[in-house]
Design an enzyme around this catalytic site. Structure first.
Site, PDB file in Angstrom:
ATOM      1  N   ASP A  24       7.328 -35.398  -1.790  1.00  7.22           N
ATOM      2  CA  ASP A  24       6.226 -34.465  -2.002  1.00  7.22           C
ATOM      3  C   ASP A  24       6.336 -34.019  -3.470  1.00  7.22           C
ATOM      4  OD1 ASP A  24       4.260 -32.509  -1.554  1.00  7.22           O
ATOM      5  OD2 ASP A  24       5.800 -30.999  -1.213  1.00  7.22           O
ATOM      6  N   THR A  72       4.723 -30.627  -4.956  1.00  2.18           N
ATOM      7  CA  THR A  72       4.827 -29.178  -5.099  1.00  2.18           C
ATOM      8  C   THR A  72       6.017 -28.650  -4.310  1.00  2.18           C
ATOM      9  OG1 THR A  72       2.448 -29.154  -5.246  1.00  2.18           O
ATOM     10  CG2 THR A  72       3.536 -27.039  -4.893  1.00  2.18           C
ATOM     11  N   LYS A  97     -13.213 -20.477  -2.668  1.00  6.61           N
ATOM     12  CA  LYS A  97     -12.356 -21.134  -3.667  1.00  6.61           C
ATOM     13  C   LYS A  97     -11.736 -22.369  -3.015  1.00  6.61           C
ATOM     14  CE  LYS A  97      -7.707 -19.276  -3.149  1.00  6.61           C
ATOM     15  NZ  LYS A  97      -7.412 -18.068  -2.439  1.00  6.61           N
TER      16      LYS A  97
END
Length: 794
Positions: free
Chosen positions: A148, A150, A322
């Site tokens: 991964d 992040t 957002k």
């Protein structure tokens, strides 16, 4: 929870291969028993006339007046009994003790892995954790690492860096103003409230927020920061400080991105003070305002965005949204403010090219009828018993449409310490590194360069398609191109390294939309073919289950070992799918760690884990299995050669107690000690030369050839250890028990000396175990011979 399909049962590759060898040994045992019973049958037929009076094999009892048979059951049954007796005598050939020894060795190995100071993370005070005890040796054979981004390659400590609002880029490039040293604060009731974290602000934007309220641009800036403060699931917590007049606001939430945005909004004077399920209170430039939260559509991995519907004090209703740029631009009304959209897209491009994580912010005002229509549909969906998530997603998509763009944010997530060096080492060792991230493509590429996953010498092959046909075409073009590049250089990039000066490594970059069409279709095969030609694979904007799908794609088509490493709940399915799952105990809770086989504090610890402990564990376990086969087989063959000299009657010269203790006391401890402590190469050497890890890829420590060589060696050694004492005492009056003791001691000394010759790193424990076992054998044999009730007394 949805990603967690329950931890699968994992078994190490070495153990799987060993089980096949044990089947061979079982067949060998059956063969030995068959040879003995057939020979016994031949012997009985040849001596059938002498059986009545042969010493040691008398069929008749003449001591009484009436002759009667001893325990003789006839020719057929005698053969069956001979077979069964030989199974009992030779059963040591199947190394039951090996399974117990392996478990003990793994516990010992795990102890040293946990205690390794090189894998201790001071910043989070976390030690290495060994959560699965049966796959230690698999760490020495990893060929693919799926990571991964992040929180795994990066620290997952988000810092708000810059914003693009209404087409203007505020990147904080100028010097920060002096009054911003301690950050923004508000005063109320004689107390000062200040955010716990200070954020770097852009002085121009700060000035504009304070003074430009009445302008049109000012209203968009106002709405932008209001969206940052309101569109989230953050809970503000007031924390006391030693100064009674000062209180800190700590923003707590499930996502570090959201925390960074709320702290940024607070720094610009939009401070979230209070949140309940029905309303929020935001301090805007010293003026407290209360907004009703009329609805919240949380972020999900399909929509890749979240929205909140706010009721303003003046009775108007607005929806703020957002989300990721890929999904946000599809719901923004492009007919409005085309130039603003274009400018924002340009800013997004520049933010992501320097490795920032980007989010796009949009909003629109809802009319009374629109709000009421949404509200009734939302009520129905919220209380639905079947398909609630699907209904809510549909309603969210309806309301999140025709938005007016407000701007975009750029958040920095710094690389963890040592990541570039770790990735370089892994690739030098011939391990293929695939990075699977939910981030934007440009962000992922930028992080790829800074982490040395991508280099300037690599040719990038990018697959971004919106249909199955375009996917097929992109893949086929990419395959032709990658083959051209690898054949031009005259090398294949199988090792993930560049061989020869002319070689051109290829990096494949593919997005989640393309993977939707590729995974679980006939295009999987093409993707795998392309990935095999590439040194690096980078997958962007991938959903959690797609991560598992990519690992599965490699596992199904190759026998190479895979390792997945991640830190969050979205990595759980990938961690469980891989042969070895590693969890990073980072900022995102414990789900990844709970689902993993091994857990640690930082990505860079993967290097000592694989290159040092993985290599040692694999080398030790491979040797230990072969040695166990060898030591048991030597003993069994000595028993077998003796049977050939005793009319196949299965009488043993070696005491039954010695047979039992052979695997328990005489030879077990040295095996376990060597399996835990022996080191073929030092830690420094293994870390300095990552290529040494290739021994595991080539199955150097345990393979079929080694197994058969070991068996031939066993045959030769058993002949020597049996016949030299036999021939030395051939003409003497020595009895079976005495020569049996000699054979016992000879076998124990032989196998322990064999082990001693193979030990690479000696220490006092190894000395004590090997020579102590030989001494213990002498003591045990003396004690056994001193028990009057046993055969061979004194």
């Amino acid at each position: 929870m949805l990603n967690n399909s329950g931890a699968p049962s994992k078994r190490s590759r070495l153990e799987t291969h060993m089980n096949l060898e044990i089947i061979f040994l079982s067949l060998f045992l059956v063969a030995l028993c068959t040879v003995v019973s057939v020979c016994a049958a031949v012997w009985l037929r040849r001596h059938r006339d002498e059986l009545d009076y042969l010493p040691f094999y008398r069929r008749k009892d003449f001591s009484e007046d009436e002759e009667e048979n001893y325990n003789y059951h006839g020719w057929g049954l005698e053969i069956i009994f001979t077979f069964l007796m030989s199974v009992i005598v030779f059963q040591i050939m199947i190394p039951i003790s090996l399974y117990i020894s392996m478990e003990l060795v793994r516990v010992g190995q795990a102890y040293f892995m946990i205690r390794d100071a090189e894998m201790y993370d001071e910043s989070s005070d976390t030690r290495f954790q060994c959560r699965a005890l049966n796959i230690n040796e698999d760490l020495g054979q990893i060929k693919y690492v799926f990571s991964d981004k992040t929180g795994t390659l990066t620290e997952n400590k988000m810092e708000f860096q810059c914003a693009s609002i209404w087409g203007v880029d505020y990147n904080g490039g100028k010097a920060t103003s002096q009054d911003q040293k301690d950050g923004y604060f508000v005063q109320a009731d004689g107390q000062v409230l200040r955010p716990k974290m200070v954020v770097k602000t852009d002085p121009e934007l700060l000035q504009f927020v304070r003074n430009g309220k009445e302008t049109k641009e000012g209203s968009y800036v106002h709405d932008f920061f209001l969206a940052l403060a309101a569109c989230n699931t953050i809970v503000p917590i007031i924390v006391d400080t030693p100064d009674p007049t000062l209180k800190l606001i700590d923003y707590q939430g499930e996502s570090p991105d959201e925390q960074a945005l709320v702290y940024a909004a607070a720094a610009y004077g939009f401070m979230l003070i209070e949140r309940t399920s029905g309303h929020i209170v935001i301090d805007i430039q010293g003026e407290r305002k209360r907004f009703n939260v009329l609805g919240l559509h949380e972020f999900d991995s399909d929509r890749k965005r979240m929205s909140v519907i706010l009721g303003f004090p003046n009775q108007s209703v607005k929806v703020f949204v957002k989300g990721a740029d890929t999904t946000m631009f599809s719901v923004i009304d492009r007919s409005l403010n085309t130039s603003i959209i274009r400018a924002t897209e340009g800013h997004l491009q520049s933010y992501s090219s320097i490795g920032l994580r980007t989010l796009v912010i949009g909003m629109r005002e809802l009319s009374t009828s629109e709000f009421e229509e949404w509200h009734s549909a939302f009520e129905v969906a919220s209380t639905a018993l079947m398909g609630r998530a699907r209904l809510l997603r549909k309603i969210a998509s309806n309301i999140e449409s025709n938005l007016c763009i407000l701007g975009a944010s750029g958040i920095e997530d710094k690389l963890q310490q040592g990541v570039p060096e770790a990735i370089e080492s892994l690739r030098t060792a011939g391990i293929k590194v695939w990075v699977l991230t939910g981030d934007k493509q440009e962000t992922a590429i930028s992080i790829g360069y800074s982490s040395k996953l991508l280099t300037s010498k690599m040719t990038q092959v990018i697959v971004n398609s919106n249909s199955k046909e375009s996917c097929r075409k992109s893949l086929e073009d990419a395959i032709i191109m990658s083959k051209k590049l690898t054949t031009m250089s005259g090398t294949t990039n199988e090792t993930g390294r560049t061989l020869g000066s002319g070689s051109t490594p290829v990096a494949l970059i593919i997005d989640g939309t393309s993977l939707v069409y590729i995974l679980d279709s006939e295009l999987e095969e093409r993707l795998f073919e392309l990935a095999c030609n590439c040194s690096v694979v980078l997958c962007c904007r991938v959903a959690p289950l797609q991560k598992a799908g990519i690992v599965s794609l490699v596992k199904k088509r190759t026998s190479d070992m895979t390792l997945a490493i991640g830190d969050g709940a979205n990595d759980v399915s990938m961690i469980q799918m891989a042969d070895v799952g590693v969890g990073i105990s980072g900022q995102e809770g414990r789900q990844a760690v709970m689902a993993s086989d091994f857990a640690m504090g930082q990505f860079r610890f993967l290097v000592p884990l694989l290159f040092v402990h993985g290599h040692w564990n694999y080398q030790r376990m491979g040797y230990m299995i072969l040695y166990n086969f060898y030591r048991n087989a030597v003993f069994v063959l000595v028993l077998f050669w003796y049977v050939l000299f005793t009319c196949f009657t299965l009488t043993t010269a070696i005491n039954e107690w010695s047979s039992v203790l052979y695997s328990v006391i005489y030879t077990s401890v040295p095996t376990i000690v060597v399996g835990i402590l022996d080191k073929d190469l030092s830690r420094l050497t293994l870390l300095k030369h990552p290529q040494l890890y290739g021994a595991g890829h080539r199955d150097e420590c345990y393979n079929k050839t080694l197994f058969w060589i070991t068996m031939l060696d066993t045959l030769y050694q058993s002949v020597v250890v049996f016949f030299i004492p036999l021939l030395a005492y051939w003409g003497s009056t020595i009895d079976a028990s005495s020569i049996g003791d000699l054979w016992t001691l000879a076998v124990v000394i032989l196998v322990n000396l064999h082990l001693a010759m193979d030990v690479i790193q000696w220490n006092w424990i190894t000395h004590a175990a090997i020579w102590g076992s030989i001494i213990a054998t002498f003591i045990c044999v003396i004690i056994i011979d001193a028990i009057p009730s046993l055969v061979g007394y004194w």
